[in-house]
Structures are given as C-alpha cells and as structure tokens.
Design a protein around this motif. Structure first.
Motif, PDB file in Angstrom:
ATOM      1  N   GLU A 103       0.951   8.152  -5.402  1.00 59.03           N
ATOM      2  CA  GLU A 103       1.178   9.190  -4.481  1.00 59.03           C
ATOM      3  C   GLU A 103       0.055  10.488  -4.892  1.00 59.03           C
ATOM      4  O   GLU A 103      -0.146  11.273  -4.471  1.00 59.03           O
ATOM      5  CB  GLU A 103       2.579   9.321  -4.606  1.00 59.03           C
ATOM      6  CG  GLU A 103       3.257  10.559  -3.786  1.00 59.03           C
ATOM      7  CD  GLU A 103       4.908  10.518  -3.487  1.00 59.03           C
ATOM      8  OE1 GLU A 103       6.014  11.468  -4.117  1.00 59.03           O
ATOM      9  OE2 GLU A 103       5.586   9.601  -2.981  1.00 59.03           O
ATOM     10  N   SER A 161       5.026  13.047   0.942  1.00 65.37           N
ATOM     11  CA  SER A 161       5.794  11.213   0.029  1.00 65.37           C
ATOM     12  C   SER A 161       4.494  11.191   0.417  1.00 65.37           C
ATOM     13  O   SER A 161       4.188  10.708   1.975  1.00 65.37           O
ATOM     14  CB  SER A 161       6.823  11.188   0.133  1.00 65.37           C
ATOM     15  OG  SER A 161       7.381  10.781   1.422  1.00 65.37           O
ATOM     16  N   GLU A 218       4.642   7.558   1.657  1.00 67.50           N
ATOM     17  CA  GLU A 218       6.174   6.705   2.534  1.00 67.50           C
ATOM     18  C   GLU A 218       6.143   7.445   3.979  1.00 67.50           C
ATOM     19  O   GLU A 218       5.381   7.222   4.909  1.00 67.50           O
ATOM     20  CB  GLU A 218       7.299   6.654   2.054  1.00 67.50           C
ATOM     21  CG  GLU A 218       7.685   5.629   2.773  1.00 67.50           C
ATOM     22  CD  GLU A 218       9.682   5.834   2.457  1.00 67.50           C
ATOM     23  OE1 GLU A 218      10.337   6.787   3.149  1.00 67.50           O
ATOM     24  OE2 GLU A 218       9.694   4.447   2.146  1.00 67.50           O
ATOM     25  N   GLN A 219       5.888   9.084   3.828  1.00 69.93           N
ATOM     26  CA  GLN A 219       5.758   9.285   4.870  1.00 69.93           C
ATOM     27  C   GLN A 219       4.271  10.046   5.095  1.00 69.93           C
ATOM     28  O   GLN A 219       4.262  10.105   6.885  1.00 69.93           O
ATOM     29  CB  GLN A 219       6.479  11.250   5.049  1.00 69.93           C
ATOM     30  CG  GLN A 219       7.548  11.314   3.912  1.00 69.93           C
ATOM     31  CD  GLN A 219       7.940  12.810   4.127  1.00 69.93           C
ATOM     32  OE1 GLN A 219       7.797  13.169   2.335  1.00 69.93           O
ATOM     33  NE2 GLN A 219       8.220  13.387   4.956  1.00 69.93           N
ATOM     34  N   VAL A 275       1.897   7.864   5.159  1.00 73.17           N
ATOM     35  CA  VAL A 275       1.573   5.793   5.338  1.00 73.17           C
ATOM     36  C   VAL A 275       2.608   6.004   7.467  1.00 73.17           C
ATOM     37  O   VAL A 275       2.047   5.601   8.257  1.00 73.17           O
ATOM     38  CB  VAL A 275       1.955   4.736   4.764  1.00 73.17           C
ATOM     39  CG1 VAL A 275       2.143   3.787   5.795  1.00 73.17           C
ATOM     40  CG2 VAL A 275       1.120   5.063   3.888  1.00 73.17           C
ATOM     41  N   LEU A 276       4.064   6.212   7.214  1.00 77.67           N
ATOM     42  CA  LEU A 276       4.759   6.535   8.865  1.00 77.67           C
ATOM     43  C   LEU A 276       4.041   7.523   9.046  1.00 77.67           C
ATOM     44  O   LEU A 276       3.387   7.244  10.962  1.00 77.67           O
ATOM     45  CB  LEU A 276       6.146   6.668   8.256  1.00 77.67           C
ATOM     46  CG  LEU A 276       6.818   6.015   9.350  1.00 77.67           C
ATOM     47  CD1 LEU A 276       6.946   5.373   9.917  1.00 77.67           C
ATOM     48  CD2 LEU A 276       8.150   7.177   9.063  1.00 77.67           C
ATOM     49  N   CYS A 297      -1.064  -1.398   5.641  1.00 74.22           N
ATOM     50  CA  CYS A 297      -0.008  -0.364   4.310  1.00 74.22           C
ATOM     51  C   CYS A 297       0.014  -1.603   3.803  1.00 74.22           C
ATOM     52  O   CYS A 297      -0.057  -2.453   3.239  1.00 74.22           O
ATOM     53  CB  CYS A 297       0.690  -0.409   4.848  1.00 74.22           C
ATOM     54  SG  CYS A 297       2.018  -1.652   5.867  1.00 74.22           S
ATOM     55  N   HIS A 318       5.456  -2.274   0.596  1.00 76.29           N
ATOM     56  CA  HIS A 318       6.824  -1.121   0.178  1.00 76.29           C
ATOM     57  C   HIS A 318       7.068   0.222   1.205  1.00 76.29           C
ATOM     58  O   HIS A 318       7.691  -0.220   1.606  1.00 76.29           O
ATOM     59  CB  HIS A 318       6.381  -0.447  -1.338  1.00 76.29           C
ATOM     60  CG  HIS A 318       6.403  -1.329  -2.378  1.00 76.29           C
ATOM     61  ND1 HIS A 318       7.381  -2.095  -2.921  1.00 76.29           N
ATOM     62  CD2 HIS A 318       5.608  -1.480  -2.762  1.00 76.29           C
ATOM     63  CE1 HIS A 318       6.878  -2.678  -3.649  1.00 76.29           C
ATOM     64  NE2 HIS A 318       5.556  -2.911  -4.197  1.00 76.29           N
ATOM     65  N   GLU A 319       5.757  -0.023   2.606  1.00 78.52           N
ATOM     66  CA  GLU A 319       6.190   0.622   3.751  1.00 78.52           C
ATOM     67  C   GLU A 319       6.851  -0.091   4.809  1.00 78.52           C
ATOM     68  O   GLU A 319       6.726   0.603   5.916  1.00 78.52           O
ATOM     69  CB  GLU A 319       5.150   1.982   3.879  1.00 78.52           C
ATOM     70  CG  GLU A 319       4.864   2.720   2.795  1.00 78.52           C
ATOM     71  CD  GLU A 319       3.904   2.182   1.691  1.00 78.52           C
ATOM     72  OE1 GLU A 319       3.122   2.535   0.879  1.00 78.52           O
ATOM     73  OE2 GLU A 319       2.021   1.974   2.582  1.00 78.52           O
ATOM     74  N   ILE A 359       9.903  -0.262   6.671  1.00 75.35           N
ATOM     75  CA  ILE A 359      10.301   1.425   7.343  1.00 75.35           C
ATOM     76  C   ILE A 359       9.745   1.717   8.683  1.00 75.35           C
ATOM     77  O   ILE A 359      10.149   2.424   9.804  1.00 75.35           O
ATOM     78  CB  ILE A 359       9.947   3.007   6.704  1.00 75.35           C
ATOM     79  CG1 ILE A 359      10.791   3.614   7.413  1.00 75.35           C
ATOM     80  CG2 ILE A 359       8.779   2.860   6.554  1.00 75.35           C
ATOM     81  CD1 ILE A 359      10.060   4.933   6.165  1.00 75.35           C
ATOM     82  N   THR A 370      -0.617  -6.008   4.746  1.00 72.15           N
ATOM     83  CA  THR A 370      -1.088  -5.999   3.602  1.00 72.15           C
ATOM     84  C   THR A 370      -1.668  -6.119   2.695  1.00 72.15           C
ATOM     85  O   THR A 370      -1.032  -7.572   2.202  1.00 72.15           O
ATOM     86  CB  THR A 370       1.260  -5.790   3.434  1.00 72.15           C
ATOM     87  OG1 THR A 370       0.942  -7.148   2.620  1.00 72.15           O
ATOM     88  CG2 THR A 370       1.676  -5.160   4.507  1.00 72.15           C
ATOM     89  N   ARG A 402       0.078  -0.386  -5.242  1.00 73.19           N
ATOM     90  CA  ARG A 402       1.181  -0.757  -4.961  1.00 73.19           C
ATOM     91  C   ARG A 402       0.774  -1.936  -4.662  1.00 73.19           C
ATOM     92  O   ARG A 402       0.734  -2.049  -3.555  1.00 73.19           O
ATOM     93  CB  ARG A 402       1.174   0.474  -3.626  1.00 73.19           C
ATOM     94  CG  ARG A 402       1.091   1.563  -4.492  1.00 73.19           C
ATOM     95  CD  ARG A 402       1.233   2.777  -2.995  1.00 73.19           C
ATOM     96  NE  ARG A 402       1.153   2.924  -1.848  1.00 73.19           N
ATOM     97  CZ  ARG A 402      -0.138   2.691  -0.682  1.00 73.19           C
ATOM     98  NH1 ARG A 402      -0.843   3.195  -1.393  1.00 73.19           N
ATOM     99  NH2 ARG A 402      -0.069   2.474   0.547  1.00 73.19           N
TER     100      ARG A 402
END
Length: 238
Positions: A126, A138, A140-141, A143-144, A160, A163-164, A167, A180, A195
């Motif tokens: 990150e 972030s 996560e944001q 990637v989403l 990805c 960990h993502e 979500i 992954t 990651r």
C-alpha cells in the motif's frame, strides 16, 4: 476454471518446460505462460502445451491504447488459450476493446478465452502504491475500484491477492473470477511477493483459482510439491 490450481511456467525456454512437465506423465495441468517464456518461444509453446491437453493462462498483462489491445487480443484468441489478461489501469475502453478483440478472433466452434484484469500486483504494498502511483486510497479500495471497472467492461474477473477476494465477491458478485498469485505454504519463503496467503486461506476467502510458481517449479520434487499444494487448496486431509 473455478477451483483451479495454475502452475506458473516461469522458465526461459521450452526445453526447461518439457523437463519440468515430463515427470507428470499424462496428467493434465492448468499452466501459466508469462512474458519471459512467450517472448522467447512465441506461439509455438502454447500450441505444444495445448496438444498435450493442458489448459493455458497466457499472462501477458496487455496495457496499451484500446485499438492496439483489441488487435492483439484478436490474434491471441486464435491460439486456443483458456485465459488471458490485461491491466485494469488501461481503463474501461481498453478492457472493452480487449473483450471485443477476443470475441472477433475466436474461431467458430471454439469458446472465447476468459479475460481478466490485473488490479494491483501482489508485489506492491500500500505504501508503494501511495508513493509511486500517487493513488491516495487504501490498497483494498484501489483493487475494488479496478474490479468494479473490469466488471462494468464485461470482463470475466480480475487478478488480485487472496486478501481482497472476499470483498470483491461481496460487492461485485460470486461469479466474478478472482485469480490470486502470491500463494505459499506456511513453510515456504515469501520471496519477492508482499501480499501472500496460504492455499487454505485462499480457499476460505472464496478465491476462484490460485497461481503457484517457484514453490512448485523449483522444488526438489515438483510432482510431490504440486500435489501438496493441490491437497491444501482442495481441503484434502492428509
């Protein structure tokens, strides 16, 4: 292709590939051909793998203007691969062009290759993303966001980290593929990935397919290592 274990053939040439595959005999694998191998051997390595009935993920991570990516995908579709990818950072128009190229290029009677988009590489932290890409949200944001963009472009899924994945499943849908890399057994070295996750963690997160490279291909007994990963991924009790 759900619940697949994909072996990354990160070799310099086809001789090394055949040497790796020989101990597997007639066992059919799902393998990944990346830039290193494809740029050395070209389409011939794909044809040889398909002749042996292996499934092939052609991992070239295309990222260019829409017209160029669409034209490239039109040609790649003729190789008979099962899965290809682009970089989501190329934008929605580029991803739509990639899909259109695949649809046009797929020969009659054949199934279009699945197309997925790379979100953030599993070697990226990150802090790196914030500093080097100037993306001030972030990981996560980010990637989403890329996953949602790929979905709106009609793609089949994304690359990805594990960990993502959960979500993405929650917000984009369970049918959207999550592939992954960065998979390691608890006893493995992390190497250049940041990651990482175990096969068991990936399975619990609802990941569609995992990609494993050096932990299998560089193992002293690659066949044994492959089946060890497969058992862990499938939840088979030892």
């Amino acid at each position: 292709m759900k619940n697949s274990l994909i072996v990354a053939l990160d070799f310099a040439n086809k001789q090394e590939v055949h040497q790796f595959l020989e101990p597997f005999g007639n066992e059919q694998l799902f393998v990944k051909v990346g830039m290193e191998l494809f740029y050395q051997e070209g389409p011939s390595i794909v044809y040889e793998l398909k002749e042996k009935n292996h499934q092939v993920f052609l991992d070239l991570k295309l990222h260019d203007i829409p017209n160029t990516v669409g034209s490239a995908m039109r040609g790649l579709a003729k190789l008979g691969v099962d899965l290809v990818n682009v970089h989501a950072a190329g934008g929605k128009d580029m991803m739509m062009a990639a899909l259109e190229g695949l649809e046009v290029g797929t020969p009659a009677g054949f199934v279009r290759p699945k197309c997925i988009a790379v979100t953030q590489l599993t070697s990226t932290s990150e802090e790196q993303m914030n500093r080097e890409q100037l993306i001030n949200v972030s990981l996560e944001q980010s990637v989403l966001h890329y996953a949602s963009l790929a979905n709106s472009a009609g793609l089949d899924g994304v690359v990805c980290s594990s960990h993502e994945a959960s979500i993405i499943r929650e917000q984009v849908g369970a049918d959207f593929l999550t592939v992954t890399p960065g998979i390691r057994l608890a006893s493995d070295e992390v190497q250049d990935q940041k990651r990482v996750a175990t096969p068991e963690f990936a399975r619990g997160a609802g990941v569609s397919a995992i990609v494993v490279g050096r932990s299998i291909t560089r193992a002293e007994d690659s066949v044994q290592s492959y089946h060890q990963y497969k058992q862990a991924w499938e939840g088979v009790l030892k």
